[in-house]
Every structure is written in structure tokens, then in C-alpha cells.
Write a protein that holds these residues in place. Structure first.
Motif, mmCIF file in Angstrom:
data_model
loop_
_atom_site.group_PDB
_atom_site.id
_atom_site.type_symbol
_atom_site.label_atom_id
_atom_site.label_comp_id
_atom_site.label_asym_id
_atom_site.label_seq_id
_atom_site.Cartn_x
_atom_site.Cartn_y
_atom_site.Cartn_z
ATOM 1 N N GLY A 56 33.227 44.577 49.270
ATOM 2 C CA GLY A 56 31.983 45.115 49.573
ATOM 3 C C GLY A 56 31.541 44.822 51.108
ATOM 4 O O GLY A 56 31.007 45.538 51.964
ATOM 5 N N ALA A 110 28.875 45.595 33.918
ATOM 6 C CA ALA A 110 27.858 46.755 34.261
ATOM 7 C C ALA A 110 28.658 48.362 34.677
ATOM 8 O O ALA A 110 28.110 49.267 34.137
ATOM 9 C CB ALA A 110 27.022 46.367 35.413
ATOM 10 N N VAL A 124 24.384 45.228 47.331
ATOM 11 C CA VAL A 124 23.776 44.637 46.168
ATOM 12 C C VAL A 124 24.858 43.660 45.708
ATOM 13 O O VAL A 124 25.950 44.278 45.303
ATOM 14 C CB VAL A 124 23.480 45.735 45.023
ATOM 15 N N ALA A 125 24.603 42.631 45.343
ATOM 16 C CA ALA A 125 25.618 41.715 45.098
ATOM 17 C C ALA A 125 24.769 40.452 44.217
ATOM 18 O O ALA A 125 23.796 39.771 44.705
ATOM 19 C CB ALA A 125 26.664 41.035 45.987
ATOM 20 N N VAL A 146 38.050 33.934 48.250
ATOM 21 C CA VAL A 146 38.762 33.273 47.043
ATOM 22 C C VAL A 146 40.250 32.778 47.102
ATOM 23 O O VAL A 146 40.463 31.945 46.625
ATOM 24 C CB VAL A 146 38.718 34.693 46.178
ATOM 25 N N LYS A 168 46.097 43.408 42.953
ATOM 26 C CA LYS A 168 44.922 44.105 43.830
ATOM 27 C C LYS A 168 44.769 42.646 44.705
ATOM 28 O O LYS A 168 43.703 41.903 44.201
ATOM 29 C CB LYS A 168 43.859 44.524 43.154
ATOM 30 N N GLY A 217 34.771 43.690 41.624
ATOM 31 C CA GLY A 217 35.773 42.751 41.192
ATOM 32 C C GLY A 217 36.070 42.735 39.495
ATOM 33 O O GLY A 217 36.134 43.929 39.153
ATOM 34 N N GLY A 240 43.280 40.380 48.283
ATOM 35 C CA GLY A 240 42.459 40.815 49.180
ATOM 36 C C GLY A 240 42.784 41.687 50.348
ATOM 37 O O GLY A 240 42.082 42.551 50.760
ATOM 38 N N PRO A 298 41.291 29.424 38.158
ATOM 39 C CA PRO A 298 40.336 29.431 39.243
ATOM 40 C C PRO A 298 40.042 30.775 39.669
ATOM 41 O O PRO A 298 40.133 31.226 40.710
ATOM 42 C CB PRO A 298 41.427 28.949 40.157
ATOM 43 N N MET A 299 39.320 31.590 38.466
ATOM 44 C CA MET A 299 39.149 32.972 38.825
ATOM 45 C C MET A 299 37.675 33.189 39.526
ATOM 46 O O MET A 299 37.241 34.496 39.568
ATOM 47 C CB MET A 299 39.312 33.873 37.435
ATOM 48 N N GLY A 346 38.984 47.561 45.767
ATOM 49 C CA GLY A 346 39.376 46.224 45.279
ATOM 50 C C GLY A 346 39.732 46.181 43.786
ATOM 51 O O GLY A 346 40.399 47.090 43.306
ATOM 52 N N VAL A 347 39.439 44.991 43.412
ATOM 53 C CA VAL A 347 39.883 44.820 42.016
ATOM 54 C C VAL A 347 39.253 45.844 40.954
ATOM 55 O O VAL A 347 39.700 46.033 39.847
ATOM 56 C CB VAL A 347 39.487 43.409 41.539
ATOM 57 N N PHE A 362 40.499 29.097 46.805
ATOM 58 C CA PHE A 362 40.053 28.268 45.350
ATOM 59 C C PHE A 362 41.157 27.354 45.027
ATOM 60 O O PHE A 362 40.764 26.261 44.464
ATOM 61 C CB PHE A 362 39.904 29.312 44.180
ATOM 62 N N PRO A 419 48.644 33.257 42.394
ATOM 63 C CA PRO A 419 47.940 31.924 42.277
ATOM 64 C C PRO A 419 48.695 31.051 41.316
ATOM 65 O O PRO A 419 48.614 29.845 41.182
ATOM 66 C CB PRO A 419 46.713 32.073 41.685
ATOM 67 N N THR A 479 21.594 41.629 40.508
ATOM 68 C CA THR A 479 22.601 41.749 39.321
ATOM 69 C C THR A 479 22.558 43.164 38.737
ATOM 70 O O THR A 479 21.618 43.611 38.331
ATOM 71 C CB THR A 479 22.667 40.645 38.027
ATOM 72 N N VAL A 508 27.958 47.890 45.842
ATOM 73 C CA VAL A 508 27.971 46.950 44.713
ATOM 74 C C VAL A 508 28.907 45.926 44.838
ATOM 75 O O VAL A 508 30.182 46.101 44.617
ATOM 76 C CB VAL A 508 27.768 47.420 43.339
HETATM 77 C C1 LIG Z 1 42.684 32.064 42.574
HETATM 78 C C2 LIG Z 1 43.008 33.213 43.282
HETATM 79 C C3 LIG Z 1 43.787 33.365 44.536
HETATM 80 C C4 LIG Z 1 44.166 34.597 45.332
HETATM 81 N N1 LIG Z 1 44.871 34.358 46.487
HETATM 82 C C5 LIG Z 1 45.051 35.405 47.110
HETATM 83 C C6 LIG Z 1 45.723 35.478 48.430
HETATM 84 O O1 LIG Z 1 46.305 34.474 48.659
HETATM 85 N N2 LIG Z 1 45.767 36.639 49.180
HETATM 86 C C7 LIG Z 1 45.030 37.857 48.758
HETATM 87 O O2 LIG Z 1 45.136 38.725 49.332
HETATM 88 N N3 LIG Z 1 44.623 37.798 47.595
HETATM 89 C C8 LIG Z 1 44.324 36.675 46.841
HETATM 90 N N4 LIG Z 1 43.625 36.901 45.614
HETATM 91 C C9 LIG Z 1 43.021 38.162 45.431
HETATM 92 C C10 LIG Z 1 41.699 38.415 46.038
HETATM 93 O O3 LIG Z 1 40.888 37.118 45.986
HETATM 94 C C11 LIG Z 1 41.248 39.590 45.469
HETATM 95 O O4 LIG Z 1 41.857 40.696 45.731
HETATM 96 C C12 LIG Z 1 39.736 39.850 46.057
HETATM 97 O O5 LIG Z 1 38.666 38.868 45.970
HETATM 98 C C13 LIG Z 1 38.903 41.197 45.369
HETATM 99 O O6 LIG Z 1 37.862 41.372 46.228
HETATM 100 P P1 LIG Z 1 36.771 42.467 45.453
HETATM 101 O O7 LIG Z 1 35.730 42.693 46.405
HETATM 102 O O8 LIG Z 1 37.529 43.486 44.906
HETATM 103 O O9 LIG Z 1 36.339 41.596 44.344
HETATM 104 P P2 LIG Z 1 35.514 39.925 44.149
HETATM 105 O O10 LIG Z 1 36.259 39.101 45.233
HETATM 106 O O11 LIG Z 1 35.863 39.734 42.874
HETATM 107 O O12 LIG Z 1 34.043 40.220 44.218
HETATM 108 C C14 LIG Z 1 33.234 40.882 43.494
HETATM 109 C C15 LIG Z 1 31.638 40.821 43.977
HETATM 110 O O13 LIG Z 1 30.933 41.855 43.163
HETATM 111 C C16 LIG Z 1 29.776 40.890 42.826
HETATM 112 N N5 LIG Z 1 29.558 41.492 41.347
HETATM 113 C C17 LIG Z 1 30.257 41.593 40.490
HETATM 114 N N6 LIG Z 1 29.393 42.145 39.358
HETATM 115 C C18 LIG Z 1 28.389 42.192 39.762
HETATM 116 C C19 LIG Z 1 27.045 42.532 39.132
HETATM 117 N N7 LIG Z 1 26.994 42.880 37.809
HETATM 118 N N8 LIG Z 1 26.046 43.081 40.008
HETATM 119 C C20 LIG Z 1 26.183 42.761 41.421
HETATM 120 N N9 LIG Z 1 27.111 42.344 41.938
HETATM 121 C C21 LIG Z 1 28.334 42.122 41.186
HETATM 122 C C22 LIG Z 1 30.133 39.712 43.033
HETATM 123 O O14 LIG Z 1 28.812 38.883 43.079
HETATM 124 C C23 LIG Z 1 31.077 39.456 44.234
HETATM 125 O O15 LIG Z 1 30.528 39.582 45.505
HETATM 126 C C24 LIG Z 1 43.560 35.555 44.776
HETATM 127 C C25 LIG Z 1 42.594 35.643 43.810
HETATM 128 C C26 LIG Z 1 42.466 34.434 42.927
HETATM 129 C C27 LIG Z 1 41.524 34.621 41.909
#
Ligand SMILES: Cc1cc2nc3c(=O)[nH]c(=O)nc-3n(C[C@H](O)[C@H](O)[C@H](O)COP(=O)(O)OP(=O)(O)OC[C@H]3O[C@@H](n4cnc5c(N)ncnc54)[C@H](O)[C@@H]3O)c2cc1C
Length: 412
Positions: free
Chosen positions: A22, A268, A43-44, A52, A319, A115, A321, A136-137, A300-301, A55, A172, A87, A16
């Protein structure tokens, strides 16, 4: 699954989330397990992968969302991974089913990579859609911020850039302050825009990980050099259209308040029984397996991590990227190993990060992220890091779009 014979036949793996966690998990799983071994479904709710970390560049008008994103369906299909743009509404860990707005996805293994949710309710005025603050989240919030910055350029006034108590995504904050400073200087408007940085960190560059070598001194010098005022250990209590209010000080005037919120798990996940902690984050072991629910992983987050220690104002563990990709690799290895009744290998998380400082960049590398550390962190500053960050973005998007292993070793 524990000891005993290896699991044969095809297993159903549902992931997910289609972002760093993912997508990397899907590619890594496919590398370990061929289509005859595993049916993998991502599933996304969003149909595109967004880079990200760019951003802030979208907010400054230097990139479009189109340039930093691509549709997930094509690359996933190329890897024989199914994609469902749906979703998720709940996860039944007893029945092993993911429920969505369009149906159900039964699983043998589940990877939660959803995330965050911005916990804007924690401070009055955090925004943009809950109050006058900006952040810019997400892609939508970044588009809103870009419009607010364009409005500021047309009608300059004081700015606050900061993070709310309990925030974990602090990098950020610095990038936005430096980038705005740089943008305003280029437009010859900086003399009309006082910039104040307000952070819950006990010192500059703490970033929720207890600092990183000389980053504190570097940031102090860089902010002072650029006339960016700053205060640490600040608890922002309220954001209005004209001010940012904090504990124990008079309000700071601000017509553009960009304040990073504390994060929580998405609805969720938070509302699914037995899946998350009270904040909606998923508790995992060092293989990123759920503490209790069988076959469930989180990366991840979405993962629950404790803070590095007590601070006068709460700051949570980051947490990034880069860390997310490492978690995805470990979880994918563990799923593949468990099919052979083994445990996957795991490692402590490290972090490499490049901060955009407007006219140059600062590189930080910490290993492990959580102190104390065997290695003294590397911190370096220069124009080359800015070029490295730009090159990394391009290389990452190119690789991810083609389903290739992403170049995680470079500076993020
Ligand atoms: C402004 C900003 C700048 C950043 N800069 C850096 C950087 O320079 N270097 C770095 O290493 N990190 C950086 N980060 C952190 C990095 O972006 C995150 O660590 C990363 O995006 C986390 O990835 P993730 O897959 O855990 O979650 P996310 O990127 O938040 O993705 C979540 C995914 O889950 C899906 N989702 C959520 N809820 C549901 C649901 N109910 N049903 C289906 N799908 C769902 C979304 O569609 C998305 O695909 C930054 C973050 C921000 C906000």
C-alpha cells in the motif's frame, strides 16, 4: 478503459493496506500523478507501518515494535495522500465503492494491498491465539512469541520450528531456527534445547520457488553444523502443548512450536463478490490488474499466484516484501498509463533476500523468481550480509518515513 482519448480531470484512487504494497503504491502513484490529477486515499486498519522482516528480531528481544514502525499519517500527508485508519468490511466492484467500519470510499481505481490472513484452521493447534503453536505473522503474534521465547530461556526444553503444509512464507522458518540457536548458545543453554526444523519443502531452500542455486547445500551444511535436526516433505498434522505431530512419524517433543501457517486472503476481500479466488487471493494479469473487475489492482501477498509445481507436500509460491514493491511499482505505472489510454510497462518479478543465520547471513538473488531462469542464482554467505540486512532495515525505515523511494536494490 481501453483506447480513446486520455482521461482528464481528477481521478479517485483508493489503496487498501498501509504496508509494503500500500505505501509503495501510494508513493509511486504520487510520483506519476500530481494532486491535481489524482486524489489518493490509503485505507488501513493499522495506523502504523511495520517493517515485517524484522519481526523475528522482535521475537528474539533484539528490537521493539516501536523501533521498526512509524505512524502512516504524517508521511502520507506530506505526499498529499489522505489516510483513513478504518477496517474495510467489503468491496463492491460493480458500484466501485470500498465499505469500511466508518463509511464508504468511492473509487475510479482501487489497489488491494491487504496482505494475508493466517489460515490457522488448516492444522489443529496452529496459533498463537487459535492453539498452542506460535508464529510471527503479525505484530500481535510476534509480541506473544517474544514472551514465549523469554519463558523458554527461563525454563529450557525442546523446540520445533517449521511450516505447515501449503505455507508460502518459508524464509522466516530458517531465520527463526538459526536465531534461536544463536541466542541459546550465547546464553549457554543450547545443550538443554534440541531444535528440530520441520518443513513441507521437498528439499531445504526450496522456499516455494523451486530452490535457488546452492542455497540447499548451504542450508544443509549450516543446520548440520549447528546440530539443528531437520526433515523435509513433512506434513505437520497437529500441535499440542508438548509435541508436534506429523504424517508417518512419531510426534516430536516440543515445548515451543513455532509453525508458519498457510496463508489466505483477508476476510473483507474473500467475502466480496467477484473479487477473489476460493482462498481469498485476487487473480491479476501481469500488470497486477484484476482479471475482470474494472479499475481494480492487487499487489503483494493479496495476489493469487500458482505454485511452481507439484511437491509431495504442498508448498506455495512466496510473496516477499521485495516482490511486493516491484508489484506496486508496476501497478502504479499502469494506472498512470491508463489515464493516457496506454498500457504500463511490466517486468517479471525477481527476488533478493538476506537470511539471518544468527552469527552471519546468507544472500540469495533469483531472477526471475519462477524457474527456469536465464541467470544462475547468486548465493553467498558471510557476516557482511548480516550487517547488510541490519543496514537495509535502517535505510528502509528512514526513507519510508520521509516519503522517499525505498532502497529496494539492497539485500532485503
Ligand atoms: C516473519 C516474516 C519475515 C519476513 N521476512 C522477509 C524478508 O526478510 N524479506 C522480504 O522481502 N520479505 C519478508 N517477509 C514477507 C513480507 O513481510 C511481505 O511480503 C510483506 O509484508 C507483504 O506486504 P503487503 O503490503 O502485501 O501485506 P502486509 O504487510 O501483510 O500488510 C497488509 C496491510 O493491509 C492492511 N489491512 C489488512 N486487512 C485490512 C482491512 N480489512 N481493512 C483495512 N486494512 C487492512 C493492514 O493494516 C496492513 O497495512 C516476511 C514476512 C514475515 C511474516
Amino acid at each position: 478503459m481501453g483506447g480513446g482519448p486520455a482521461v482528464t480531470g481528477q481521478v479517485r484512487i483508493v489503496i487498501v493496506g498501509g504496508s509494503f504494497g500500500g505505501l509503495t503504491t501510494a508513493y509511486e502513484l504520487r510520483r506519476h500523478l500530481g494532486p491535481e490529477r489524482a486524489e489518493i486515499t490509503v485505507v488501513a486498519k493499522d495506523e502504523r507501518f511495520c517493517f515485517v522482516p524484522s519481526f523475528p528480531w522482535v521475537a528474539m528481544g533484539r528490537r521493539s515494535l516501536e523501533q521498526i514502525s512509524f505512524p502512516l499519517a504524517g508521511p502520507l500527508a506530506h505526499k498529499h495522500v489522505a489516510f483513513a485508519q478504518e477496517t474495510v468490511t467489503g468491496i463492491d466492484t460493480e458500484k466501485k465503492v470500498v465499505e469500511t467500519d466508518a463509511g464508504k470510499h468511492p473509487y475510479d481505481f482501487l489497489v488491494v494491498a491487504t496482505g494475508h490472513r493466517s489460515a490457522n484452521e488448516s492444522v489443529e493447534g496452529l496459533g498463537p491465539f487459535d492453539g498452542p503453536g506460535h508464529s510471527p505473522m503479525s505484530a500481535k503474534e510476534t509480541t506473544e512469541l517474544a514472551a514465549a521465547i523469554r519463558a523458554l530461556l527461563a525454563d529450557p526444553g525442546p523446540i520445533v520450528v517449521g511450516a505447515a503444509p501449503g505455507a508460502s512464507c518459508i524464509g522466516p522458518v530458517y531465520e527463526l531456527a538459526f536465531e534461536l540457536d544463536h541466542l541459546l548458545r550465547r546464553r549457554r543453554l543450547r545443550h538443554r534445547v534440541p531444535i528440530t526444523l520441520l518443513t513441507p519443502e521437498p528439499f531445504l531452500g526450496h522456499m516455494g520457488m523451486g530452490g535457488a542455486g546452492k542455497i540447499r547445500q548451504l542450508l544443509e551444511g549450516a543446520l548440520e553444523e549447528r546440530d539443528i535436526s531437520y526433515r523435509t516433505s513433512v506434513a505437520i498434522t497437529k500441535i499440542t502443548a508438548e509435541t508436534v505431530e506429523t504424517d508417518g512419524a512419531s510426534p516430536t517433543p516440543s515445548v515451543l512450536s513455532i509453525v508458519i501457517p498457510p496463508l489466505a486472503g483477508v476476510e473483507a476481500v474473500a467475502s466480496s463478490p467477484g473479487l477473489s479466488n476460493p482462498k481469498g487471493f485476487v487473480p491479476v494479469d501481469d500488470h497486477y490488474r484484476h482479471a475482470v473487475a474494472d479499475g481494480v489492482y492487487a499487489v503483494g501477498v493479496a495476489v493469487a499466484f500458482p505454485p511452481v509445481g507439484d511437491t509431495p507436500v504442498a508448498v506455495n509460491f512466496p510473496k516477499t516484501g521485495h516482490m511486493t514493491e516491484q508489484m506496486a511499482g508496476i501497478a502504479a505505472r499502469d494506472v498512470a498509463a491508463r489515464l493516457e489510454r496506454r498500457e504500463g510497462t511490466t517486468t517479471e518479478l525477481s527476488a533478493r533476500c538476506v537470511l539471518d543465520m544468527g552469527d552471519r547471513g546468507a544472500y540469495m538473488a533469483v531472477d526471475p523468481v519462477r524457474p527456469p531462469r536465464d541467470e544462475i542464482p547468486t548465493v553467498s554467505e558471510g557476516r557482511r550480509w548480516l550487517y547488510a540486512k541490519q543496514a537495509f532495515e535502517r535505510a528502509y525505515l528512514l526513507s519510508a518515513r520521509r516519503g522517499r523511494k525505498m532502497p529496494t536494490a539492497l539485500g532485503w
